[in-house]
Design a protein around this motif. Structure first.
Motif, PDB file in Angstrom:
ATOM      1  N   LEU A  19      29.869   5.377  48.598  1.00  0.00           N
ATOM      2  CA  LEU A  19      28.531   5.745  49.059  1.00  0.00           C
ATOM      3  C   LEU A  19      28.562   6.686  50.258  1.00  0.00           C
ATOM      4  CD1 LEU A  19      26.619   2.359  48.657  1.00  0.00           C
ATOM      5  CD2 LEU A  19      26.203   4.477  47.390  1.00  0.00           C
ATOM      6  N   LEU A  20      29.353   6.384  51.270  1.00  0.00           N
ATOM      7  CA  LEU A  20      29.425   7.258  52.444  1.00  0.00           C
ATOM      8  C   LEU A  20      30.112   8.574  52.093  1.00  0.00           C
ATOM      9  CD1 LEU A  20      30.278   4.682  55.256  1.00  0.00           C
ATOM     10  CD2 LEU A  20      28.187   6.040  55.064  1.00  0.00           C
ATOM     11  N   LEU A 118      18.668   4.804  52.122  1.00  0.00           N
ATOM     12  CA  LEU A 118      19.069   6.183  51.835  1.00  0.00           C
ATOM     13  C   LEU A 118      19.357   6.374  50.348  1.00  0.00           C
ATOM     14  CD1 LEU A 118      21.483   7.001  54.801  1.00  0.00           C
ATOM     15  CD2 LEU A 118      19.124   7.776  54.490  1.00  0.00           C
ATOM     16  N   SER A 119      19.794   5.321  49.688  1.00  0.00           N
ATOM     17  CA  SER A 119      20.018   5.380  48.243  1.00  0.00           C
ATOM     18  C   SER A 119      18.693   5.187  47.518  1.00  0.00           C
ATOM     19  CB  SER A 119      21.028   4.311  47.812  1.00  0.00           C
ATOM     20  OG  SER A 119      20.706   3.049  48.344  1.00  0.00           O
ATOM     21  N   ASP A 120      18.657   5.597  46.260  1.00  0.00           N
ATOM     22  CA  ASP A 120      17.426   5.447  45.480  1.00  0.00           C
ATOM     23  C   ASP A 120      17.093   3.984  45.217  1.00  0.00           C
ATOM     24  OD1 ASP A 120      17.080   8.193  45.353  1.00  0.00           O
ATOM     25  OD2 ASP A 120      18.192   8.385  43.479  1.00  0.00           O
ATOM     26  N   ARG A 121      18.101   3.112  45.326  1.00  0.00           N
ATOM     27  CA  ARG A 121      17.900   1.681  45.120  1.00  0.00           C
ATOM     28  C   ARG A 121      18.711   0.932  46.179  1.00  0.00           C
ATOM     29  NH1 ARG A 121      16.518  -1.983  40.990  1.00  0.00           N
ATOM     30  NH2 ARG A 121      17.737  -3.920  40.957  1.00  0.00           N
ATOM     31  N   ARG A 227      14.270   5.095  48.269  1.00  0.00           N
ATOM     32  CA  ARG A 227      14.682   5.965  49.371  1.00  0.00           C
ATOM     33  C   ARG A 227      13.537   6.160  50.369  1.00  0.00           C
ATOM     34  NH1 ARG A 227      18.937   9.587  50.146  1.00  0.00           N
ATOM     35  NH2 ARG A 227      18.516  11.108  51.775  1.00  0.00           N
ATOM     36  N   GLY A 228      13.815   5.959  51.628  1.00  0.00           N
ATOM     37  CA  GLY A 228      12.823   6.122  52.682  1.00  0.00           C
ATOM     38  C   GLY A 228      12.023   4.875  52.984  1.00  0.00           C
ATOM     39  N   GLY A 246      22.093   2.704  53.564  1.00  0.00           N
ATOM     40  CA  GLY A 246      20.940   2.728  54.437  1.00  0.00           C
ATOM     41  C   GLY A 246      21.287   3.122  55.862  1.00  0.00           C
ATOM     42  N   VAL A 247      20.236   3.459  56.612  1.00  0.00           N
ATOM     43  CA  VAL A 247      20.313   3.633  58.061  1.00  0.00           C
ATOM     44  C   VAL A 247      19.763   2.373  58.690  1.00  0.00           C
ATOM     45  CG1 VAL A 247      19.390   4.894  60.043  1.00  0.00           C
ATOM     46  CG2 VAL A 247      20.109   6.143  58.019  1.00  0.00           C
TER      47      VAL A 247
END
Length: 372
Positions: A19-20, A118-121, A227-228, A246-247
């Motif tokens: 992911l990163l 940050l990912s879509d899921r 995301r978001g 995620g953040v």
């Protein structure tokens, strides 16, 4: 003044190998990369370009800790203390070595936290479900003695007392037979209302066979963020991240009381003393339609803003020591001196004595700063 910050990923077992790396556009190392810390916490202060670390710049006074989090497997079920609880716990454990596995408190601070997908899921467990809903979920698991034992503990008294009793019993070590029966019942369970929850907990059981935390997870709200989208997890709220990128921002603390899905130390009495068993849904905070999203969290330690750049520079007011973390595209930050600092994806700019910064480029960034 702007400083460039970076850090090496922490290789916790639950981390992702991709992911990163995918976010940063580099080859995977093949090693689990779980978290990247951007802060001055003594556990892993960020690296400053030029050779120092952020704690040498701030003196360890930054009130927040900003992270990138990449989960391929579920994190431990956990809860964080209030300031009063953390101070009391820190004082009680003052004679324990810092690396003592029986230590619960790594510092004397609370740890409210916010995570933005940050990912879509992005999957998570957050808070405890009202008992009436969990009893309907248990209908899908049949009537083994383990299921009946859990149901009997949930059916007596208030939701708060029943949930506290159930969590304590499941983690006590005295309920392993019942835990095994409940986990076994997951295999063939289906429910129109709770199919997503059952599927998620089945997957957790596959990663942590026989772990009492699998059944604790059945008591919790299951959340899927896009995301978001974000969730805020206050002190006392039981939670676990399951998968995704995620953040995360939190008060500058590393205090964790664990409640399952881990081989690490679980102090059940201390967990129960910190745990808020009031059942409730955890609100999902949606991103704004425009370029800037402020996540409305009223804590003094931190505030977080998401900025989507589409080529037009945006001036952003900042207060106190602020960070700009790049999570996509090409982002640069300009301070009062007029010099633009490129911020590669997966790194951050640290602003000292700036009242505003200018963000330029096409991409995505997050601005962290002290809260109100």
């Amino acid at each position: 003044m702007l400083l460039s910050l970076s850090n090496e990923p922490r290789d916790y077992a639950w981390g992702s190998t991709s992911l990163l790396a995918d976010m940063e556009g580099r080859e995977s190392t093949g090693v689990a990369e779980a978290e990247v810390w951007f802060g001055d916490h003594a556990g892993d202060p960020a690296d400053v370009a030029g050779g120092s670390t952020l704690d040498a710049v701030t003196g360890g006074t930054l009130p927040y800790l900003l992270k990138l989090l990449a989960a391929a497997d579920p994190l431990s079920i956990q809860v964080h203390p209030t300031i009063a609880q953390a101070r009391d716990g820190w004082d009680k454990e003052r004679d324990l070595a810092a690396d003592d596995p029986a230590r619960n408190y790594r510092d004397a601070n609370h740890k409210p936290e916010l995570i933005v997908a940050l990912s879509d899921r992005f999957e998570a467990l957050g808070g405890l479900r009202p008992v009436a809903g969990t009893l309907r979920l248990l209908d899908a698991l049949g009537a083994s003695s383990g299921v009946r034992a859990l149901r009997s503990r949930l059916e007596g008294g208030s939701d708060e007392d029943a949930l506290r009793d159930a969590v304590g019993w499941l983690l006590s070590g005295d309920a392993q037979r019942e835990v095994d029966e409940i986990i076994a019942a997951l295999a063939g369970a289906s429910s129109d209302e709770f199919d997503a929850e059952l599927e998620a907990v089945r997957a957790i059981a596959g990663r942590y066979p026989g772990d009492p935390g699998v059944v604790v997870a059945l008591l919790m709200n299951y959340l899927v963020l896009g995301r978001g989208e974000a969730i805020f997890l206050r002190a006392g709220l039981l939670h676990a991240y399951i998968s995704g990128l995620g953040v995360e921002i939190m008060a500058a603390s590393d205090n964790v009381l664990r409640g399952g899905l881990t081989p690490k130390h679980i102090d059940v009495p201390e967990l129960l003393s910190v745990l808020d068993t009031t059942p409730a849904a955890v609100p999902v905070l949606a991103p704004a339609a425009g370029a800037v999203t402020d996540y409305p969290i009223e804590v003094p330690d931190f505030a977080l803003r998401r900025v989507v750049l589409e080529g037009t520079p945006l001036s952003m007011e900042v207060s106190g020591p602020a960070m700009v973390l790049s999570t996509g595209g090409e982002v640069s930050v300009t301070g009062a001196d007029g010099v633009a600092l490129a911020v590669p994806v997966g790194t951050a700019a640290f602003a000292i004595d700036e009242t505003s910064v200018l963000l330029s480029g096409v991409g995505e960034a997050f601005i962290a700063q002290p809260g109100s």
